[in-house]
Design an enzyme around this catalytic site. Sequence first.
Site, PDB file in Angstrom:
ATOM      1  N   SER A 150       0.848  -1.195   0.000  1.00 46.11           N
ATOM      2  CA  SER A 150       0.000   0.000   0.000  1.00 46.11           C
ATOM      3  C   SER A 150       0.880   1.239   0.000  1.00 46.11           C
ATOM      4  CB  SER A 150      -0.880  -0.017   1.248  1.00 46.11           C
ATOM      5  OG  SER A 150      -1.457   1.252   1.492  1.00 46.11           O
ATOM      6  N   TYR A 163      -2.126  -1.314  10.841  1.00 48.09           N
ATOM      7  CA  TYR A 163      -2.134  -1.619   9.404  1.00 48.09           C
ATOM      8  C   TYR A 163      -0.977  -0.913   8.699  1.00 48.09           C
ATOM      9  CZ  TYR A 163      -3.843  -2.023   4.593  1.00 48.09           C
ATOM     10  OH  TYR A 163      -3.951  -2.285   3.257  1.00 48.09           O
TER      11      TYR A 163
END
Length: 255
Positions: A150, A163
């Site tokens: 990401s 995360y």
Amino acid sequence: MNLSQKTILITGATSGIGLALTEQLQANNQVIAIGRSEYKLEQLHKQYPSIKCMVLDLSRHDAIANKQQALKSFGPIDIIINNAAIQNTAHFTEQLSDNSANQTSIKLKKISEEIQTNLTSVCQLTACLLTQLISAASHQQPGAVVNINSGLALAPKKQSAVYCATKAAMNHFTLSLRYQLEHHPVKVMQAYLPLVDTAMTFGRGSNKLTCEQAANAIIKGIEDDVLDNAIGKVKWLKRLLRLTPNFAFNMMKNA
């Protein structure tokens, strides 16, 4: 890399980006679909009978260790796509007034599952399958480990600290593993994704990529041998981080 007649293992294969990758790659390859929902895997196999399926809950710390023999039974594997990820913990400061033992246990369990799924399972699965990957590879037909990452690996946001941390750690794991395998015919790649329209991002953000668009970009990056594939808006983020890092971090803070 020619993505044809390969054996490709994909985690998180029953929904979102993983499902889009599975559907696009199964036509010309042998796909091994990994997921935690037996029902979803059964439906996937009904639609695409050539796909091999395995139920594996990557949020469990012992899941891969318990399935070692079953994973090895797949034989040589050309490509591993580590796609599965979850996002459990938004704010550490939420519900500070509720410090009960039960509430704390729930928080700790969610943190453990998030780290296990997003990072530890990637390391474990790669270690478990590496011999199969190397044995199938040659300099003419190299293998690959592809980690779906990401833009948050490069600059975190205020929410979802765990995360963001797992994605930053995956970035370093990818680079370090690449160094370790530089004398083997196995490429270690990653794709940095922007916001994609999945169940995880429901109700958040706008102008998202569709799962199909994300899968297309990931596959093209593999075919073009792009080791660190910045997709969509992440290309601009990387440029901003080089030119004006403070601005980039502040922009991402409340993303």
